[in-house]
Scaffold this motif. Sequence first.
Motif, PDB file in Angstrom:
ATOM      1  N   SER A   1       0.857  -1.176   0.000  1.00  0.00           N
ATOM      2  CA  SER A   1       0.000   0.000   0.000  1.00  0.00           C
ATOM      3  C   SER A   1       0.896   1.230   0.000  1.00  0.00           C
ATOM      4  CB  SER A   1      -0.883  -0.012   1.248  1.00  0.00           C
ATOM      5  OG  SER A   1      -1.767   1.090   1.271  1.00  0.00           O
ATOM      6  N   THR A   2       0.485   2.259  -0.715  1.00  0.00           N
ATOM      7  CA  THR A   2       1.253   3.502  -0.737  1.00  0.00           C
ATOM      8  C   THR A   2       0.668   4.452   0.290  1.00  0.00           C
ATOM      9  OG1 THR A   2       1.803   3.216  -3.061  1.00  0.00           O
ATOM     10  CG2 THR A   2       2.025   5.437  -2.158  1.00  0.00           C
ATOM     11  N   ILE A   3       1.462   4.767   1.300  1.00  0.00           N
ATOM     12  CA  ILE A   3       1.044   5.688   2.348  1.00  0.00           C
ATOM     13  C   ILE A   3       1.381   7.102   1.895  1.00  0.00           C
ATOM     14  CG2 ILE A   3       1.521   6.493   4.692  1.00  0.00           C
ATOM     15  CD1 ILE A   3       1.741   3.677   5.596  1.00  0.00           C
ATOM     16  N   THR A   4       0.397   8.004   2.007  1.00  0.00           N
ATOM     17  CA  THR A   4       0.603   9.408   1.683  1.00  0.00           C
ATOM     18  C   THR A   4       0.506  10.218   2.962  1.00  0.00           C
ATOM     19  OG1 THR A   4      -0.378   9.106  -0.506  1.00  0.00           O
ATOM     20  CG2 THR A   4      -0.225  11.366   0.312  1.00  0.00           C
ATOM     21  N   CYS A   5       1.564  10.944   3.272  1.00  0.00           N
ATOM     22  CA  CYS A   5       1.583  11.765   4.486  1.00  0.00           C
ATOM     23  C   CYS A   5       0.647  12.960   4.314  1.00  0.00           C
ATOM     24  CB  CYS A   5       3.004  12.252   4.761  1.00  0.00           C
ATOM     25  SG  CYS A   5       3.123  13.337   6.208  1.00  0.00           S
ATOM     26  N   PRO A   6      -0.282  13.153   5.257  1.00  0.00           N
ATOM     27  CA  PRO A   6      -1.207  14.284   5.150  1.00  0.00           C
ATOM     28  C   PRO A   6      -0.532  15.619   5.463  1.00  0.00           C
ATOM     29  CG  PRO A   6      -1.571  13.124   7.205  1.00  0.00           C
ATOM     30  CD  PRO A   6      -0.562  12.325   6.425  1.00  0.00           C
ATOM     31  N   HIS A   7       0.672  15.578   6.017  1.00  0.00           N
ATOM     32  CA  HIS A   7       1.369  16.808   6.397  1.00  0.00           C
ATOM     33  C   HIS A   7       2.235  17.352   5.266  1.00  0.00           C
ATOM     34  CE1 HIS A   7       0.024  16.433  10.529  1.00  0.00           C
ATOM     35  NE2 HIS A   7       0.292  15.138  10.423  1.00  0.00           N
ATOM     36  N   CYS A   8       2.983  16.473   4.586  1.00  0.00           N
ATOM     37  CA  CYS A   8       3.913  16.951   3.556  1.00  0.00           C
ATOM     38  C   CYS A   8       3.634  16.378   2.173  1.00  0.00           C
ATOM     39  CB  CYS A   8       5.362  16.655   3.960  1.00  0.00           C
ATOM     40  SG  CYS A   8       5.834  14.902   3.841  1.00  0.00           S
ATOM     41  N   GLY A   9       2.744  15.368   2.088  1.00  0.00           N
ATOM     42  CA  GLY A   9       2.399  14.780   0.800  1.00  0.00           C
ATOM     43  C   GLY A   9       3.363  13.714   0.310  1.00  0.00           C
ATOM     44  N   PHE A  10       4.410  13.411   1.094  1.00  0.00           N
ATOM     45  CA  PHE A  10       5.378  12.383   0.699  1.00  0.00           C
ATOM     46  C   PHE A  10       4.674  11.032   0.612  1.00  0.00           C
ATOM     47  CE2 PHE A  10       8.678   9.221   1.380  1.00  0.00           C
ATOM     48  CZ  PHE A  10       9.693   9.678   0.548  1.00  0.00           C
ATOM     49  N   GLN A  11       5.037  10.243  -0.390  1.00  0.00           N
ATOM     50  CA  GLN A  11       4.444   8.924  -0.566  1.00  0.00           C
ATOM     51  C   GLN A  11       5.524   7.854  -0.499  1.00  0.00           C
ATOM     52  OE1 GLN A  11       2.411   9.352  -4.382  1.00  0.00           O
ATOM     53  NE2 GLN A  11       0.490   9.645  -3.282  1.00  0.00           N
ATOM     54  N   ALA A  12       5.188   6.744   0.142  1.00  0.00           N
ATOM     55  CA  ALA A  12       6.092   5.600   0.228  1.00  0.00           C
ATOM     56  C   ALA A  12       5.260   4.330   0.144  1.00  0.00           C
ATOM     57  CB  ALA A  12       6.880   5.625   1.539  1.00  0.00           C
ATOM     58  N   THR A  13       5.729   3.379  -0.650  1.00  0.00           N
ATOM     59  CA  THR A  13       5.047   2.094  -0.757  1.00  0.00           C
ATOM     60  C   THR A  13       5.622   1.149   0.282  1.00  0.00           C
ATOM     61  OG1 THR A  13       4.641   2.432  -3.106  1.00  0.00           O
ATOM     62  CG2 THR A  13       4.509   0.165  -2.302  1.00  0.00           C
ATOM     63  N   GLU A  14       4.744   0.593   1.092  1.00  0.00           N
ATOM     64  CA  GLU A  14       5.141  -0.268   2.202  1.00  0.00           C
ATOM     65  C   GLU A  14       4.394  -1.597   2.129  1.00  0.00           C
ATOM     66  OE1 GLU A  14       7.515   0.618   4.139  1.00  0.00           O
ATOM     67  OE2 GLU A  14       7.583   2.790   3.927  1.00  0.00           O
ATOM     68  N   THR A  15       4.997  -2.626   2.700  1.00  0.00           N
ATOM     69  CA  THR A  15       4.342  -3.930   2.812  1.00  0.00           C
ATOM     70  C   THR A  15       3.567  -3.967   4.122  1.00  0.00           C
ATOM     71  OG1 THR A  15       6.093  -4.985   1.535  1.00  0.00           O
ATOM     72  CG2 THR A  15       4.711  -6.424   2.872  1.00  0.00           C
ATOM     73  N   MET A  16       2.297  -4.323   4.034  1.00  0.00           N
ATOM     74  CA  MET A  16       1.446  -4.358   5.223  1.00  0.00           C
ATOM     75  C   MET A  16       1.618  -5.674   5.971  1.00  0.00           C
ATOM     76  SD  MET A  16      -2.105  -2.750   3.762  1.00  0.00           S
ATOM     77  CE  MET A  16      -2.165  -3.648   2.202  1.00  0.00           C
ATOM     78  N   PRO A  17       1.620  -5.615   7.304  1.00  0.00           N
ATOM     79  CA  PRO A  17       1.652  -6.866   8.067  1.00  0.00           C
ATOM     80  C   PRO A  17       0.315  -7.587   7.922  1.00  0.00           C
ATOM     81  CG  PRO A  17       1.354  -5.001   9.538  1.00  0.00           C
ATOM     82  CD  PRO A  17       1.580  -4.436   8.159  1.00  0.00           C
ATOM     83  N   THR A  18       0.371  -8.900   7.920  1.00  0.00           N
ATOM     84  CA  THR A  18      -0.867  -9.681   7.804  1.00  0.00           C
ATOM     85  C   THR A  18      -1.343 -10.200   9.150  1.00  0.00           C
ATOM     86  OG1 THR A  18       0.401 -11.694   7.351  1.00  0.00           O
ATOM     87  CG2 THR A  18      -0.349 -10.414   5.449  1.00  0.00           C
TER      88      THR A  18
END
Length: 73
Positions: free
Chosen positions: A5-22
């Motif tokens: 999932s790509t997390i988008t920071c609501p403060h600066c808009g930076f995006q990073a794709t991370e693996t979610m824990p199951t």
Amino acid sequence: MILESTITCPHCGFQATETMPTDACQYFYECKGCSTLLRPKPGHCCVFCSFGSIPCPPIQIDGGQGGGCCPAG
């Protein structure tokens, strides 16, 4: 099931794709752009449901229906 999932920071808009824990909820995430510590929005129990492009695995399995985004444990 999609585990990235790509997390988008609501403060600066930076995006990073991370693996979610199951097997656990991720309650905190430090933005790699501005170092802000993200926490879930009210009514969510993980940062992926709040700020991710794809909801967490339990929501994917449940189809968005039901009680919470992560199983009680």
